[in-house]
Design a protein around this motif. Structure first.
Motif, PDB file in Angstrom:
ATOM      1  N   GLU A  42      98.793 -48.576  26.136  1.00 20.59           N
ATOM      2  CA  GLU A  42      98.086 -49.813  25.802  1.00 20.59           C
ATOM      3  C   GLU A  42      99.064 -50.925  25.424  1.00 20.59           C
ATOM      4  OE1 GLU A  42      95.145 -52.486  25.450  1.00 20.59           O
ATOM      5  OE2 GLU A  42      95.008 -50.482  26.309  1.00 20.59           O
ATOM      6  N   ASN A  43     100.139 -50.590  24.729  1.00 12.90           N
ATOM      7  CA  ASN A  43     101.138 -51.590  24.362  1.00 12.90           C
ATOM      8  C   ASN A  43     101.906 -52.094  25.578  1.00 12.90           C
ATOM      9  OD1 ASN A  43     100.462 -51.483  21.667  1.00 12.90           O
ATOM     10  ND2 ASN A  43     102.032 -49.960  21.177  1.00 12.90           N
ATOM     11  N   ARG A  45     100.840 -52.081  28.684  1.00 10.72           N
ATOM     12  CA  ARG A  45      99.926 -52.707  29.647  1.00 10.72           C
ATOM     13  C   ARG A  45      99.971 -54.234  29.571  1.00 10.72           C
ATOM     14  NH1 ARG A  45      94.091 -53.802  29.990  1.00 10.72           N
ATOM     15  NH2 ARG A  45      94.015 -53.439  27.758  1.00 10.72           N
ATOM     16  N   GLY A  46     100.240 -54.760  28.407  1.00  8.19           N
ATOM     17  CA  GLY A  46     100.325 -56.207  28.247  1.00  8.19           C
ATOM     18  C   GLY A  46     101.496 -56.833  28.994  1.00  8.19           C
ATOM     19  N   PHE A  47     102.523 -56.045  29.289  1.00  5.37           N
ATOM     20  CA  PHE A  47     103.702 -56.570  29.977  1.00  5.37           C
ATOM     21  C   PHE A  47     103.663 -56.361  31.489  1.00  5.37           C
ATOM     22  CE2 PHE A  47     105.328 -55.736  25.656  1.00  5.37           C
ATOM     23  CZ  PHE A  47     105.808 -57.002  25.366  1.00  5.37           C
ATOM     24  N   THR A  50     103.914 -59.378  34.252  1.00  3.86           N
ATOM     25  CA  THR A  50     104.430 -60.608  33.647  1.00  3.86           C
ATOM     26  C   THR A  50     105.822 -60.903  34.192  1.00  3.86           C
ATOM     27  OG1 THR A  50     105.382 -59.390  31.793  1.00  3.86           O
ATOM     28  CG2 THR A  50     103.137 -60.206  31.525  1.00  3.86           C
ATOM     29  N   TYR A  59     108.164 -52.075  33.326  1.00  5.03           N
ATOM     30  CA  TYR A  59     106.962 -51.909  32.500  1.00  5.03           C
ATOM     31  C   TYR A  59     105.825 -51.266  33.302  1.00  5.03           C
ATOM     32  CZ  TYR A  59     109.182 -54.710  28.899  1.00  5.03           C
ATOM     33  OH  TYR A  59     110.034 -55.157  27.933  1.00  5.03           O
ATOM     34  N   TYR A  63     104.143 -47.783  32.294  1.00  2.00           N
ATOM     35  CA  TYR A  63     102.691 -47.706  32.149  1.00  2.00           C
ATOM     36  C   TYR A  63     102.131 -46.529  32.955  1.00  2.00           C
ATOM     37  CZ  TYR A  63      97.773 -49.008  32.310  1.00  2.00           C
ATOM     38  OH  TYR A  63      96.417 -48.986  32.210  1.00  2.00           O
TER      39      TYR A  63
END
Length: 171
Positions: A42-43, A45-47, A50, A59, A63
């Motif tokens: 989950e942490n 996934r934000g990257f 990008t 990343y 993931y």
């Protein structure tokens, strides 16, 4: 000549207590790893997608690995529940299924390690390689001992069933 067996678990505990200990430790480690991998996925996934991920896709790779590991640990949680349920119910079929699946997973992990070493080679210094080898030896040794303990408990249950003899019918 058959599969080797033991008559007691560590510290002179019985096989039933040993199988329960293996089941509880398997459940605890699998559950903790499942939570950690899920939080990590989950942490990360934000990257994914990008600018930081655009160059090498690191990343995105992390993931995928975290999600795959989280799914595999769900399977291990289910296996641990199967073992615990079977030991408490004294069901030889569930215990035997756990032994076969864990043996297959252990063999698959060993084959995977050998294939990865053969295709990619070893990296790091000699002491790093030696320490990794020792860690693997301890891990797979403990895993084999746990499988052997649970299999010995299965053999003990099967021998107790065999001692009951055939079912008697009322005439």
């Amino acid at each position: 000549m058959g599969v080797p067996h033991i008559t007691s678990f560590c510290w002179c505990m019985g096989l039933e207590v040993g199988a329960k200990c293996v089941g509880f430790v398997h459940l605890l480690v699998s559950f903790i790893l499942m939570i950690l991998c899920s939080v990590f996925a989950e942490n990360v996934r934000g990257f994914v997608g990008t600018a930081e991920d655009a160059g090498d896709g690191l990343y995105a790779t992390w993931y995928k690995i975290a999600v795959t590991t989280a799914v595999v640990t769900v399977v291990h949680v289910l296996l641990a529940f199967t073992l615990l349920f079977s030991v408490f119910k004294r069901s030889p079929r569930g215990i035997r299924a756990w032994v076969w699946v864990m043996s297959a997973l252990c063999a698959a992990a060993l084959v995977c390690i050998v294939v990865l070493v053969a295709t990619h080679g070893l990296s790091g210094s000699g002491s790093d390689i030696f320490l990794s080898f020792l860690e693997g030896l301890v891990f797979f040794g403990v895993m084999a001992y746990c499988i052997l303990c649970v299999n010995s408990y299965y053999l003990m249950l099967k021998s107790a069933e065999d001692m009951e003899g055939p079912h008697k019918s009322v005439y």
